[in-house]
Design a protein around this motif. Structure first.
Motif, mmCIF file in Angstrom:
data_model
loop_
_atom_site.group_PDB
_atom_site.id
_atom_site.type_symbol
_atom_site.label_atom_id
_atom_site.label_comp_id
_atom_site.label_asym_id
_atom_site.label_seq_id
_atom_site.Cartn_x
_atom_site.Cartn_y
_atom_site.Cartn_z
ATOM 1 N N SER A 25 0.819 -1.213 0.000
ATOM 2 C CA SER A 25 0.000 0.000 0.000
ATOM 3 C C SER A 25 0.853 1.263 0.000
ATOM 4 O O SER A 25 1.960 1.286 0.569
ATOM 5 N N LYS A 26 0.319 2.303 -0.617
ATOM 6 C CA LYS A 26 0.965 3.611 -0.639
ATOM 7 C C LYS A 26 1.355 4.009 0.783
ATOM 8 O O LYS A 26 0.573 3.864 1.720
ATOM 9 N N GLY A 27 2.600 4.471 0.941
ATOM 10 C CA GLY A 27 3.099 4.909 2.237
ATOM 11 C C GLY A 27 3.747 3.816 3.065
ATOM 12 O O GLY A 27 4.411 4.097 4.069
ATOM 13 N N SER A 28 3.594 2.562 2.660
ATOM 14 C CA SER A 28 4.173 1.447 3.415
ATOM 15 C C SER A 28 5.663 1.318 3.126
ATOM 16 O O SER A 28 6.128 1.570 2.013
ATOM 17 N N ILE A 29 6.384 0.869 4.134
ATOM 18 C CA ILE A 29 7.817 0.639 3.988
ATOM 19 C C ILE A 29 8.036 -0.789 3.497
ATOM 20 O O ILE A 29 7.489 -1.738 4.057
ATOM 21 N N ILE A 30 8.838 -0.910 2.448
ATOM 22 C CA ILE A 30 9.169 -2.226 1.888
ATOM 23 C C ILE A 30 10.274 -2.871 2.721
ATOM 24 O O ILE A 30 10.207 -4.033 3.080
ATOM 25 N N PHE A 31 11.320 -2.102 3.006
ATOM 26 C CA PHE A 31 12.347 -2.506 3.961
ATOM 27 C C PHE A 31 12.993 -1.252 4.535
ATOM 28 O O PHE A 31 12.960 -0.189 3.931
ATOM 29 N N ASN A 32 13.535 -1.399 5.738
ATOM 30 C CA ASN A 32 14.180 -0.301 6.448
ATOM 31 C C ASN A 32 15.689 -0.432 6.419
ATOM 32 O O ASN A 32 16.222 -1.548 6.514
ATOM 33 N N GLU A 33 16.339 0.692 6.343
ATOM 34 C CA GLU A 33 17.787 0.756 6.502
ATOM 35 C C GLU A 33 18.164 0.059 7.807
ATOM 36 O O GLU A 33 17.520 0.257 8.838
ATOM 37 N N GLY A 34 19.175 -0.807 7.746
ATOM 38 C CA GLY A 34 19.644 -1.504 8.938
ATOM 39 C C GLY A 34 19.033 -2.878 9.147
ATOM 40 O O GLY A 34 19.574 -3.681 9.914
ATOM 41 N N GLU A 35 17.920 -3.175 8.483
ATOM 42 C CA GLU A 35 17.325 -4.511 8.602
ATOM 43 C C GLU A 35 18.179 -5.524 7.850
ATOM 44 O O GLU A 35 18.872 -5.191 6.889
ATOM 45 N N ASP A 36 18.093 -6.777 8.292
ATOM 46 C CA ASP A 36 18.798 -7.849 7.597
ATOM 47 C C ASP A 36 18.268 -7.981 6.174
ATOM 48 O O ASP A 36 17.057 -7.918 5.946
ATOM 49 N N VAL A 37 19.176 -8.189 5.223
ATOM 50 C CA VAL A 37 18.783 -8.421 3.833
ATOM 51 C C VAL A 37 18.193 -9.815 3.741
ATOM 52 O O VAL A 37 18.863 -10.800 4.053
ATOM 53 N N THR A 38 16.938 -9.881 3.319
ATOM 54 C CA THR A 38 16.275 -11.178 3.192
ATOM 55 C C THR A 38 15.824 -11.448 1.760
ATOM 56 O O THR A 38 15.733 -12.595 1.356
ATOM 57 N N ASN A 39 15.534 -10.393 1.002
ATOM 58 C CA ASN A 39 14.980 -10.543 -0.343
ATOM 59 C C ASN A 39 15.527 -9.492 -1.283
ATOM 60 O O ASN A 39 16.033 -8.459 -0.858
ATOM 61 N N ILE A 40 15.381 -9.792 -2.572
ATOM 62 C CA ILE A 40 15.535 -8.772 -3.600
ATOM 63 C C ILE A 40 14.156 -8.550 -4.199
ATOM 64 O O ILE A 40 13.294 -9.434 -4.127
#
Length: 124
Positions: A25-40
């Motif tokens: 949804s508009k405004g939602s965060i897909i991933f945050n800086e500092g989070e573990d990389v889990t997906n591309i």
């Protein structure tokens, strides 16, 4: 370097293991800086902003991405373990997801895929 985190419209790098589509949804965060990389992520539809938070508390716009762009693909080239930026949906967005584990295995075992990623990175 921030430049190595993103790849834009490199159609030859589409290697998604499954066609797992997620609606964001508009405004939602897909991933945050500092989070573990889990997906591309490959953006199928919509617009995503990419920002970086600096030590002084300032959030800077790094890029605006849309259909055909990738998020976090080039992290496989340097084995980063955390996202270096935040990705936020500016509109309703559909993304195709692939696990980082799969992407890294492909990068290490498939010379054609590795060369394509390097070519795309140099053209970014």
């Amino acid at each position: 370097m921030l430049m190595v985190i993103f790849m834009s419209k490199c159609k030859d790098c589409i290697f998604i293991e499954s066609k797992k589509h997620i609606e964001i949804s508009k405004g939602s965060i897909i991933f945050n800086e500092g989070e573990d990389v889990t997906n591309i992520y490959s953006i199928k539809d919509g617009i995503v902003k990419v920002t970086k938070l600096y030590p002084n508390g300032e959030e800077r716009l790094i890029d605006i991405l849309n259909s055909g762009d990738f998020l976090a693909l080039l992290t496989i080239m340097n084995d980063r373990n955390e996202y270096k930026v935040t990705a936020t949906a500016l509109t309703d967005v559909t993304v195709v997801i692939s696990s980082m584990e799969f992407a890294r295995n492909q990068y290490k075992s498939n010379i054609n895929f590795m060369n394509t990623c390097m070519l795309c990175a140099s053209n970014r």
